[in-house]
Design a protein around this motif. Structure first.
Motif, PDB file in Angstrom:
ATOM      1  N   TYR A 211       3.260   0.707  -4.026  1.00 52.30           N
ATOM      2  CA  TYR A 211       2.542   0.637  -5.115  1.00 52.30           C
ATOM      3  C   TYR A 211       1.561   1.668  -5.269  1.00 52.30           C
ATOM      4  O   TYR A 211       1.423   1.816  -6.571  1.00 52.30           O
ATOM      5  CB  TYR A 211       2.078  -0.706  -5.368  1.00 52.30           C
ATOM      6  N   GLN A 212       0.976   2.274  -4.371  1.00 46.95           N
ATOM      7  CA  GLN A 212       0.347   3.612  -4.471  1.00 46.95           C
ATOM      8  C   GLN A 212       0.904   4.769  -5.275  1.00 46.95           C
ATOM      9  O   GLN A 212       0.527   5.414  -6.055  1.00 46.95           O
ATOM     10  CB  GLN A 212      -0.286   3.829  -3.201  1.00 46.95           C
TER      11      GLN A 212
ATOM     12  N   TYR B 293       1.621   3.004  -8.736  1.00 46.02           N
ATOM     13  CA  TYR B 293       0.533   2.818  -9.970  1.00 46.02           C
ATOM     14  C   TYR B 293      -0.832   3.712  -9.571  1.00 46.02           C
ATOM     15  O   TYR B 293      -1.802   3.537 -10.433  1.00 46.02           O
ATOM     16  CB  TYR B 293       0.039   1.246  -9.793  1.00 46.02           C
TER      17      TYR B 293
ATOM     18  N   ARG C  49      -4.881  -4.109  -6.215  1.00 50.22           N
ATOM     19  CA  ARG C  49      -4.804  -4.720  -4.862  1.00 50.22           C
ATOM     20  C   ARG C  49      -6.280  -5.578  -4.589  1.00 50.22           C
ATOM     21  O   ARG C  49      -5.996  -6.815  -3.967  1.00 50.22           O
ATOM     22  CB  ARG C  49      -5.020  -3.486  -3.689  1.00 50.22           C
TER      23      ARG C  49
ATOM     24  N   TRP D  31      -4.007   1.382  -8.533  1.00 54.28           N
ATOM     25  CA  TRP D  31      -3.584   0.458  -7.427  1.00 54.28           C
ATOM     26  C   TRP D  31      -4.680  -0.213  -6.413  1.00 54.28           C
ATOM     27  O   TRP D  31      -4.692  -1.525  -6.180  1.00 54.28           O
ATOM     28  CB  TRP D  31      -2.748   1.070  -6.266  1.00 54.28           C
TER      29      TRP D  31
ATOM     30  N   ASP E 140       1.026  -1.252   0.062  1.00 49.25           N
ATOM     31  CA  ASP E 140       0.096  -0.054  -0.055  1.00 49.25           C
ATOM     32  C   ASP E 140       0.828   1.191  -0.062  1.00 49.25           C
ATOM     33  O   ASP E 140       0.446   2.323  -0.795  1.00 49.25           O
ATOM     34  CB  ASP E 140      -0.989  -0.136   1.142  1.00 49.25           C
TER      35      ASP E 140
END
Length: 500
Positions: free
Chosen positions: A50-51, A54, A62, A58, A47
């Motif tokens: 990758y937030q 992406y 997710r 994300w 979290d």
């Protein structure tokens, strides 16, 4: 005397209650609530990181990653009852990935290109018929026409005499390309400085010293993004050659039908192998051809090696891994699907070695480098053997360095003109493009070898209806990101050609 002291103590306890704190068992609800699992640590880490990479996508990625069921494809075993297996799978609604690829390829072809090909086919047919009817006459006429056209196209040398040699300007490969074909972001420039060590730091030292629950990899990604001066120019790969005997079946988007467990056929081996759909793409990127010599550097559990074997193309395949338990798993897969009847020891062998120490120089022309990584999906679902365990922090921090060393060795030993495909099952740009960048830079510095990275975006277009490809945060490779419609991946792969 003793009785008096005991009596006084009992009276005191009756008046003053001394609280005693009892420790709950590990399975008590209060302990479970406050305990942070390895999967929970992994989710917090993803979290956070990758937030950043992406963005708004994300959330959907997710959700797909956390879904209890992933999607698989069925790799048909050519050493079982191939036709019967294919027919059975088709009757359940499964689609052959190769058939789908070529069908979509035709649909994606521009209309003017299709019309031009039809006109060429018509002209070719008419010319063939004319030559068959009057071969001698047409030959004489063509000779006369050539003579006349040569006279018309001649230029004078200034003295009235004809110049029978036409002038032609020869351009270099770089100059002959149009400006629109040049991808300046894909040029390896060894003269530009790269803060190489920044990627190896991976996390701020203060975070490691504090031993916090998860690593702020996003901070390292910012450094990588700011300091990545190494760029690579790619030869665009427009077509993907799908091996004739490689049969893989899947279900269309939003179809969550599950394949049944494979059974043994008439030859005593299992009918098909179930694998994540993204796993087949690095194998296709190898562009396997007849008589290839293939090395799978980190082969266990064996799905990609088995896919290589199912193409029936290579002369030799070596499946390597660094632990006895992993090579034993490889042997188990080969026993279940090949049973020793398909390949001789000279054609297929298992080796036990650290991939960084393999020294078989110029032996292999195709090398698959599917390195150990954070295995994002596994990290979110399984606490056992989870890379985010507190006891594995150091191992996790050293992953990019290990990955780069393995890829670097592959680049060193592959034959000139050969192909190296690097892959992970992670969404991390540090473990993906970052490692490719490190290895290419280091390889140039140590060996002076030159490489070309292939941009496979165009060749993968016919598969966009099955795979969810993302370009966010990428410069060199391609990545399949999970989606609820087609829950494959994550799978990153990058194709590298050794020029010399």
């Amino acid at each position: 005397m003793l009785i008096t002291q005991i009596t006084k103590r009992l009276k005191l306890q009756a008046i003053v209650r001394i609280p005693v704190r009892c420790k709950h068992a590990d399975d008590h609800w209060s302990v479970i609530r406050n305990k942070k699992t390895s999967t929970g640590k992994a989710l917090e880490h993803f979290d956070d990181f990758y937030q950043t990479v992406y963005g708004n996508t994300w959330h959907d990625i997710r959700t797909a990653l956390l879904a209890p069921d992933r999607k698989y494809m069925a790799l048909v075993n050519n050493f079982s009852d191939t036709e019967k297996i294919s027919e059975t799978l088709q009757n359940t609604g499964a689609i052959n990935l190769r058939t789908l690829y070529y069908a979509q390829q035709k649909l994606l072809k521009p209309r003017h290109t299709r019309n031009r090909e039809r006109r060429k086919a018509v002209v070719s047919k008419e010319e063939t018929e004319d030559l068959t009817i009057c071969e001698d006459q047409s030959q004489n006429q063509s000779l006369a026409q050539v003579s006349d056209s040569d006279s018309d196209d001649e230029t004078n040398n200034g003295d009235g005499t004809p110049n029978t040699k036409q002038q032609m300007n020869l351009l270099s490969i770089a100059d002959s390309k149009s400006e629109k074909d040049l991808d300046e972001d894909r040029i390896i420039d060894p003269n530009k400085d790269l803060v190489f060590s920044s990627l190896y730091q991976y996390i701020p030292a203060t975070k490691l010293k504090g031993m916090e629950d998860y690593i702020l990899e996003s901070e390292q990604f910012d450094r990588f993004r700011d300091s990545s001066n190494l760029t690579v120019k790619v030869e665009k790969e427009r077509k993907l050659r799908f091996p004739k005997f490689l049969n893989i079946y899947t279900y269309e988007e939003e179809n969550d039908t599950r394949f049944k467990s494979p059974r043994k056929g008439s030859t005593g081996v299992l009918d098909y192998y179930l694998l994540d759909g993204g796993s087949i793409l690095p194998v296709l990127a190898l562009d396997l051809q007849a008589h290839d010599d293939v090395l799978d550097m980190c082969a266990a559990p064996g799905g990609k090696t088995l896919a290589v074997l199912q193409t029936l193309l290579p002369s030799t395949v070596v499946a390597n891994d660094n632990k006895q338990s992993r090579t034993s798993r490889l042997q188990s897969v080969f026993d279940q699907y090949l049973n020793g009847m398909a390949f001789s020891p000279a054609q297929l062998s298992i080796s036990l070695a650290d991939a960084r120490d393999i020294t078989d120089q110029d032996v292999y022309n195709k090398i698959l480098v599917d390195v150990p990584c954070t295995t994002d999906r596994h990290s979110l679902h399984e606490d056992d053997n989870n890379i985010f365990k507190s006891s594995r922090i150091k191992e996790r921090l050293q992953l990019p360095e290990l990955q780069a060393e393995i890829l670097l060795n592959a680049l060193k030993i592959v034959r000139p003109g050969g192909t190296v495909v690097y892959s992970t099952c992670s969404l991390s740009p540090i473990q993906n493009d970052g490692v490719v960048q490190m290895a290419l830079k280091k390889s140039y510095e140590e060996t002076n070898s030159t490489f070309v990275v292939r941009n496979m975006s165009a060749s993968l277009q016919p598969l966009k209806y099955i795979f969810n490809f993302s370009k966010l945060g990428l410069k060199y490779g391609q990545v399949v990101v999970p989606s609820l419609g087609n829950n494959f991946g994550p799978m990153y792969f990058c194709k590298i050609i050794k020029v010399e």
